[in-house]
Design a protein around this motif. Structure first.
Motif, PDB file in Angstrom:
ATOM      1  N   THR A  73      15.561 -17.886 -27.880  1.00 46.16           N
ATOM      2  CA  THR A  73      15.493 -19.297 -27.094  1.00 46.16           C
ATOM      3  C   THR A  73      16.141 -19.308 -25.898  1.00 46.16           C
ATOM      4  O   THR A  73      17.061 -18.361 -25.596  1.00 46.16           O
ATOM      5  CB  THR A  73      15.979 -20.138 -28.001  1.00 46.16           C
ATOM      6  OG1 THR A  73      17.298 -19.912 -28.432  1.00 46.16           O
ATOM      7  CG2 THR A  73      15.207 -20.238 -29.658  1.00 46.16           C
ATOM      8  N   MET A  74      15.776 -20.213 -25.151  1.00 44.31           N
ATOM      9  CA  MET A  74      16.556 -20.350 -23.754  1.00 44.31           C
ATOM     10  C   MET A  74      17.838 -21.432 -24.048  1.00 44.31           C
ATOM     11  O   MET A  74      17.673 -22.354 -24.633  1.00 44.31           O
ATOM     12  CB  MET A  74      15.623 -21.229 -22.825  1.00 44.31           C
ATOM     13  CG  MET A  74      16.453 -21.241 -21.294  1.00 44.31           C
ATOM     14  SD  MET A  74      15.290 -22.031 -20.097  1.00 44.31           S
ATOM     15  CE  MET A  74      13.864 -20.769 -20.122  1.00 44.31           C
ATOM     16  N   GLN A  75      18.955 -20.691 -23.948  1.00 49.19           N
ATOM     17  CA  GLN A  75      20.338 -21.553 -24.117  1.00 49.19           C
ATOM     18  C   GLN A  75      20.281 -22.967 -23.585  1.00 49.19           C
ATOM     19  O   GLN A  75      20.035 -23.068 -22.508  1.00 49.19           O
ATOM     20  CB  GLN A  75      21.424 -20.784 -23.696  1.00 49.19           C
ATOM     21  CG  GLN A  75      22.811 -21.280 -24.225  1.00 49.19           C
ATOM     22  CD  GLN A  75      23.887 -20.126 -23.876  1.00 49.19           C
ATOM     23  OE1 GLN A  75      23.591 -19.104 -23.425  1.00 49.19           O
ATOM     24  NE2 GLN A  75      25.108 -20.498 -24.263  1.00 49.19           N
ATOM     25  N   THR A  76      20.817 -23.889 -24.209  1.00 52.67           N
ATOM     26  CA  THR A  76      21.020 -25.246 -23.863  1.00 52.67           C
ATOM     27  C   THR A  76      22.081 -25.370 -22.564  1.00 52.67           C
ATOM     28  O   THR A  76      23.011 -24.602 -22.713  1.00 52.67           O
ATOM     29  CB  THR A  76      21.014 -26.009 -24.664  1.00 52.67           C
ATOM     30  OG1 THR A  76      22.454 -25.992 -25.277  1.00 52.67           O
ATOM     31  CG2 THR A  76      20.025 -26.288 -25.771  1.00 52.67           C
ATOM     32  N   GLU A  77      21.650 -26.201 -21.860  1.00 53.76           N
ATOM     33  CA  GLU A  77      22.641 -26.509 -20.689  1.00 53.76           C
ATOM     34  C   GLU A  77      23.698 -27.499 -21.250  1.00 53.76           C
ATOM     35  O   GLU A  77      23.342 -28.483 -22.324  1.00 53.76           O
ATOM     36  CB  GLU A  77      22.109 -26.875 -19.600  1.00 53.76           C
ATOM     37  CG  GLU A  77      21.551 -26.000 -18.735  1.00 53.76           C
ATOM     38  CD  GLU A  77      20.372 -26.659 -17.566  1.00 53.76           C
ATOM     39  OE1 GLU A  77      20.821 -27.541 -17.143  1.00 53.76           O
ATOM     40  OE2 GLU A  77      19.543 -25.975 -17.124  1.00 53.76           O
ATOM     41  N   TYR A  82      19.657 -32.107 -18.128  1.00 55.18           N
ATOM     42  CA  TYR A  82      19.087 -31.393 -19.146  1.00 55.18           C
ATOM     43  C   TYR A  82      19.959 -31.058 -20.375  1.00 55.18           C
ATOM     44  O   TYR A  82      19.629 -30.396 -21.333  1.00 55.18           O
ATOM     45  CB  TYR A  82      18.162 -30.201 -18.833  1.00 55.18           C
ATOM     46  CG  TYR A  82      17.231 -30.467 -17.644  1.00 55.18           C
ATOM     47  CD1 TYR A  82      16.465 -31.513 -17.927  1.00 55.18           C
ATOM     48  CD2 TYR A  82      17.455 -29.830 -16.521  1.00 55.18           C
ATOM     49  CE1 TYR A  82      15.555 -31.789 -16.649  1.00 55.18           C
ATOM     50  CE2 TYR A  82      16.642 -30.002 -15.612  1.00 55.18           C
ATOM     51  CZ  TYR A  82      15.834 -31.146 -15.468  1.00 55.18           C
ATOM     52  OH  TYR A  82      14.875 -31.305 -14.512  1.00 55.18           O
ATOM     53  N   ASP A  87      22.287 -27.832 -30.980  1.00 55.82           N
ATOM     54  CA  ASP A  87      20.880 -27.238 -30.752  1.00 55.82           C
ATOM     55  C   ASP A  87      19.976 -28.284 -30.613  1.00 55.82           C
ATOM     56  O   ASP A  87      20.002 -29.292 -31.435  1.00 55.82           O
ATOM     57  CB  ASP A  87      20.667 -26.308 -32.072  1.00 55.82           C
ATOM     58  CG  ASP A  87      21.540 -24.963 -32.247  1.00 55.82           C
ATOM     59  OD1 ASP A  87      22.254 -24.814 -31.257  1.00 55.82           O
ATOM     60  OD2 ASP A  87      21.589 -24.498 -33.136  1.00 55.82           O
ATOM     61  N   TRP A  91      14.571 -26.217 -32.477  1.00 64.13           N
ATOM     62  CA  TRP A  91      15.083 -24.912 -33.005  1.00 64.13           C
ATOM     63  C   TRP A  91      15.240 -24.978 -34.680  1.00 64.13           C
ATOM     64  O   TRP A  91      15.085 -23.980 -35.426  1.00 64.13           O
ATOM     65  CB  TRP A  91      16.501 -24.719 -32.616  1.00 64.13           C
ATOM     66  CG  TRP A  91      16.708 -24.167 -31.133  1.00 64.13           C
ATOM     67  CD1 TRP A  91      15.556 -24.234 -30.186  1.00 64.13           C
ATOM     68  CD2 TRP A  91      17.568 -23.938 -30.419  1.00 64.13           C
ATOM     69  NE1 TRP A  91      16.102 -23.943 -29.004  1.00 64.13           N
ATOM     70  CE2 TRP A  91      17.290 -23.398 -29.051  1.00 64.13           C
ATOM     71  CE3 TRP A  91      19.066 -23.545 -30.617  1.00 64.13           C
ATOM     72  CZ2 TRP A  91      17.817 -23.006 -27.979  1.00 64.13           C
ATOM     73  CZ3 TRP A  91      19.667 -23.025 -29.643  1.00 64.13           C
ATOM     74  CH2 TRP A  91      19.192 -22.919 -28.360  1.00 64.13           C
ATOM     75  N   PRO A 109      19.921 -17.438 -28.635  1.00 65.98           N
ATOM     76  CA  PRO A 109      20.046 -18.124 -27.569  1.00 65.98           C
ATOM     77  C   PRO A 109      20.445 -17.273 -26.320  1.00 65.98           C
ATOM     78  O   PRO A 109      21.223 -16.425 -26.507  1.00 65.98           O
ATOM     79  CB  PRO A 109      20.951 -19.245 -27.553  1.00 65.98           C
ATOM     80  CG  PRO A 109      20.966 -19.414 -29.338  1.00 65.98           C
ATOM     81  CD  PRO A 109      20.951 -17.953 -29.748  1.00 65.98           C
ATOM     82  N   LYS A 112      19.763 -19.039 -19.517  1.00 73.97           N
ATOM     83  CA  LYS A 112      18.380 -19.449 -18.716  1.00 73.97           C
ATOM     84  C   LYS A 112      17.771 -18.168 -17.944  1.00 73.97           C
ATOM     85  O   LYS A 112      16.691 -17.805 -18.103  1.00 73.97           O
ATOM     86  CB  LYS A 112      18.560 -20.702 -17.958  1.00 73.97           C
ATOM     87  CG  LYS A 112      17.265 -21.031 -17.039  1.00 73.97           C
ATOM     88  CD  LYS A 112      17.548 -22.171 -16.039  1.00 73.97           C
ATOM     89  CE  LYS A 112      16.580 -22.490 -15.492  1.00 73.97           C
ATOM     90  NZ  LYS A 112      16.885 -23.949 -14.442  1.00 73.97           N
ATOM     91  N   ARG A 135      12.720 -30.510 -25.023  1.00 74.30           N
ATOM     92  CA  ARG A 135      13.518 -29.599 -24.169  1.00 74.30           C
ATOM     93  C   ARG A 135      13.878 -28.435 -25.054  1.00 74.30           C
ATOM     94  O   ARG A 135      14.175 -28.441 -26.150  1.00 74.30           O
ATOM     95  CB  ARG A 135      14.548 -30.395 -23.970  1.00 74.30           C
ATOM     96  CG  ARG A 135      14.394 -31.367 -22.709  1.00 74.30           C
ATOM     97  CD  ARG A 135      15.703 -32.195 -22.218  1.00 74.30           C
ATOM     98  NE  ARG A 135      16.123 -32.959 -23.323  1.00 74.30           N
ATOM     99  CZ  ARG A 135      17.224 -33.355 -23.356  1.00 74.30           C
ATOM    100  NH1 ARG A 135      18.123 -33.535 -22.156  1.00 74.30           N
ATOM    101  NH2 ARG A 135      17.760 -34.440 -24.454  1.00 74.30           N
ATOM    102  N   TYR A 136      14.061 -27.250 -24.338  1.00 74.72           N
ATOM    103  CA  TYR A 136      14.463 -25.925 -24.951  1.00 74.72           C
ATOM    104  C   TYR A 136      13.463 -25.582 -25.788  1.00 74.72           C
ATOM    105  O   TYR A 136      14.146 -24.938 -26.730  1.00 74.72           O
ATOM    106  CB  TYR A 136      15.819 -26.109 -25.368  1.00 74.72           C
ATOM    107  CG  TYR A 136      16.755 -26.353 -24.098  1.00 74.72           C
ATOM    108  CD1 TYR A 136      17.016 -25.608 -23.168  1.00 74.72           C
ATOM    109  CD2 TYR A 136      17.262 -27.923 -23.867  1.00 74.72           C
ATOM    110  CE1 TYR A 136      18.031 -25.859 -21.881  1.00 74.72           C
ATOM    111  CE2 TYR A 136      17.949 -28.258 -22.747  1.00 74.72           C
ATOM    112  CZ  TYR A 136      18.439 -26.918 -21.774  1.00 74.72           C
ATOM    113  OH  TYR A 136      19.250 -27.549 -20.876  1.00 74.72           O
TER     114      TYR A 136
END
Length: 148
Positions: A73-77, A82, A87, A91, A109, A112, A135-136
């Motif tokens: 996955t794309m790691q959250t900011e 955003y 998580d 997810w 994760p 980005k 998102r994500y």
């Protein structure tokens, strides 16, 4: 008639021509699918309308057709517009779908830009662009090996 949940002819053909370590990106509706993909990757647009189809629906169909050995996955900011605390809810949906398919794969994760770097490799064979607005929700899968 096919017995699995995946009946899309183009996606099925791409998967049939793929092999171990090939990657499949399930992209959310915000992902830049035209310019962030591997040099050999096909783009299949499944974004009929906002929210249709979701990334998790695409995942469930794929899990009925191919073995998966890794899921990124794309790691959250943590700062900015955003940012999320913890998580994203999607997810948990992925974890439930993987478990329901009998998979022990754990979500990994990636930062980005590292995520984008993983996508744009020659191993990337398919992007399924969804209409998912969460998102994500982007999910990069590595195809595994059929063991039976």
């Amino acid at each position: 008639m096919l017995l699995n949940q995946l009946i899309h002819p183009e996606i099925s053909a791409i998967l049939a021509a793929s092999g171990h370590h090939s990657t499949i990106l399930i992209a959310d509706g915000n992902y830049p699918a035209l310019n962030k993909r591997g040099p050999h990757a096909k783009l299949v647009s499944m974004n009929l309308s906002p929210g249709l189809i979701t990334c998790n629906q695409a995942l469930q169909a794929l899990l009925s057709a191919v073995p998966v050995e890794a899921a990124m996955t794309m790691q959250t900011e943590t700062e900015g517009p955003y940012a999320l605390d913890g998580d994203p809810p999607v997810w948990d949906d992925y974890r439930k779908s993987l478990a329901a398919a009998g998979s022990e794969v754990v979500l990994q994760p990636l930062e980005k830009w590292a995520f984008y770097d993983q996508v744009i490799t020659p191993d990337h064979v398919l992007t399924i662009q969804t209409g998912d607005q969460q998102r994500y929700a982007n999910l990069l899968l590595n195809i595994g090996v059929r063991m039976d």
